[in-house]
Write a protein that holds these residues in place. Structure first.
Motif, short mmCIF file in Angstrom:
data_model
loop_
_atom_site.label_atom_id
_atom_site.label_comp_id
_atom_site.label_asym_id
_atom_site.label_seq_id
_atom_site.Cartn_x
_atom_site.Cartn_y
_atom_site.Cartn_z
N MET A 62 0.80 -1.24 0.00
CA MET A 62 0.00 0.00 0.00
C MET A 62 0.83 1.28 0.00
SD MET A 62 -3.09 -0.52 -0.42
CE MET A 62 -3.06 -2.03 -1.33
N PRO A 63 1.90 1.40 0.78
CA PRO A 63 2.67 2.65 0.74
C PRO A 63 3.34 2.91 -0.61
CG PRO A 63 3.16 1.47 2.76
CD PRO A 63 2.34 0.55 1.90
N LEU A 64 3.46 1.88 -1.44
CA LEU A 64 4.08 2.07 -2.75
C LEU A 64 3.13 2.69 -3.77
CD1 LEU A 64 6.13 -1.21 -3.10
CD2 LEU A 64 6.97 1.07 -2.56
N VAL A 65 1.84 2.61 -3.54
CA VAL A 65 0.87 3.13 -4.51
C VAL A 65 1.06 4.62 -4.77
CG1 VAL A 65 -1.60 3.49 -4.95
CG2 VAL A 65 -0.80 1.30 -4.06
N TRP A 68 4.04 5.08 -7.07
CA TRP A 68 3.79 4.73 -8.47
C TRP A 68 2.93 5.80 -9.15
CZ3 TRP A 68 7.36 1.80 -9.81
CH2 TRP A 68 7.76 0.71 -9.07
N VAL A 69 1.97 6.35 -8.43
CA VAL A 69 1.14 7.42 -8.98
C VAL A 69 2.01 8.65 -9.26
CG1 VAL A 69 -0.74 9.03 -8.45
CG2 VAL A 69 -1.01 6.60 -7.95
N TYR A 70 2.94 8.95 -8.36
CA TYR A 70 3.84 10.08 -8.57
C TYR A 70 4.70 9.85 -9.80
CZ TYR A 70 7.74 13.26 -7.94
OH TYR A 70 8.70 14.21 -8.15
N LEU A 71 5.22 8.63 -9.95
CA LEU A 71 6.05 8.35 -11.12
C LEU A 71 5.25 8.36 -12.41
CD1 LEU A 71 8.44 5.49 -9.94
CD2 LEU A 71 8.98 7.89 -10.31
N GLY A 83 3.56 10.18 5.57
CA GLY A 83 3.68 9.78 6.98
C GLY A 83 3.04 8.44 7.25
N GLY A 84 1.86 8.20 6.67
CA GLY A 84 1.20 6.91 6.85
C GLY A 84 2.01 5.77 6.24
N GLY A 85 2.55 6.00 5.06
CA GLY A 85 3.39 4.98 4.42
C GLY A 85 4.64 4.68 5.22
N LEU A 86 5.27 5.73 5.75
CA LEU A 86 6.46 5.53 6.57
C LEU A 86 6.13 4.79 7.87
CD1 LEU A 86 8.34 8.91 6.08
CD2 LEU A 86 8.92 6.68 5.11
#
Length: 135
Positions: A62-65, A68-71, A83-86
């Motif tokens: 989930m934190p990678l989504v 990938w959207v940014y890329l 912060g949630g992903g970290l």
């Protein structure tokens, strides 16, 4: 859950009335195949590790989504998203580290028990020393 919500919103806006373009069919088929493969892998993983660990590994995706959207789209994630992903990644890291440390501690105790048993050999006869006390 999310798929059903997306379908309801799409129907409400009338976007499902048009058939998808031909170039989307391979994407639709590939997405279905990969989703099926992912579930097969999850089922096989549950046979090798605990279900809780499989759940933690699934959380790592989930934190990678947002990344990938940014890329792909250039959309910058909010600080709360980062912060949630970290937080998720830190939790997974601490869990892995504690699991690794517990395994190392168990190996150390097993080795100490073997050395203690070997040191109490007397003329080929074992003394009454139980290894179970060290486990």
């Amino acid at each position: 859950g999310c798929g059903m919500t997306a379908a309801i919103v799409a129907v409400a806006h009338g976007s499902v009335l048009c058939p998808p373009h031909a170039e989307f069919y391979p994407l639709i088929i590939g997405n279905g195949a990969l989703a099926g493969l992912a579930w097969v892998c999850c089922i096989k993983a549950c046979q090798l590790v605990t279900g809780a660990e499989v759940g933690l590994i699934l959380l790592a995706d989930m934190p990678l989504v947002p990344f990938w959207v940014y890329l792909g789209l250039g959309e910058v994630p909010s600080p709360f998203t980062i912060g949630g992903g970290l937080t998720v990644w830190a939790t997974l890291g601490v869990h892995g580290w504690l699991d690794y440390r517990a395994g190392r501690e168990a190996e150390r105790c097993d080795g100490a028990a073997r050395r203690l048993e070997e040191s109490h050999l007397e003329g080929g006869k074992r003394t009454e020393l139980s290894i179970e006390r060290f486990n």
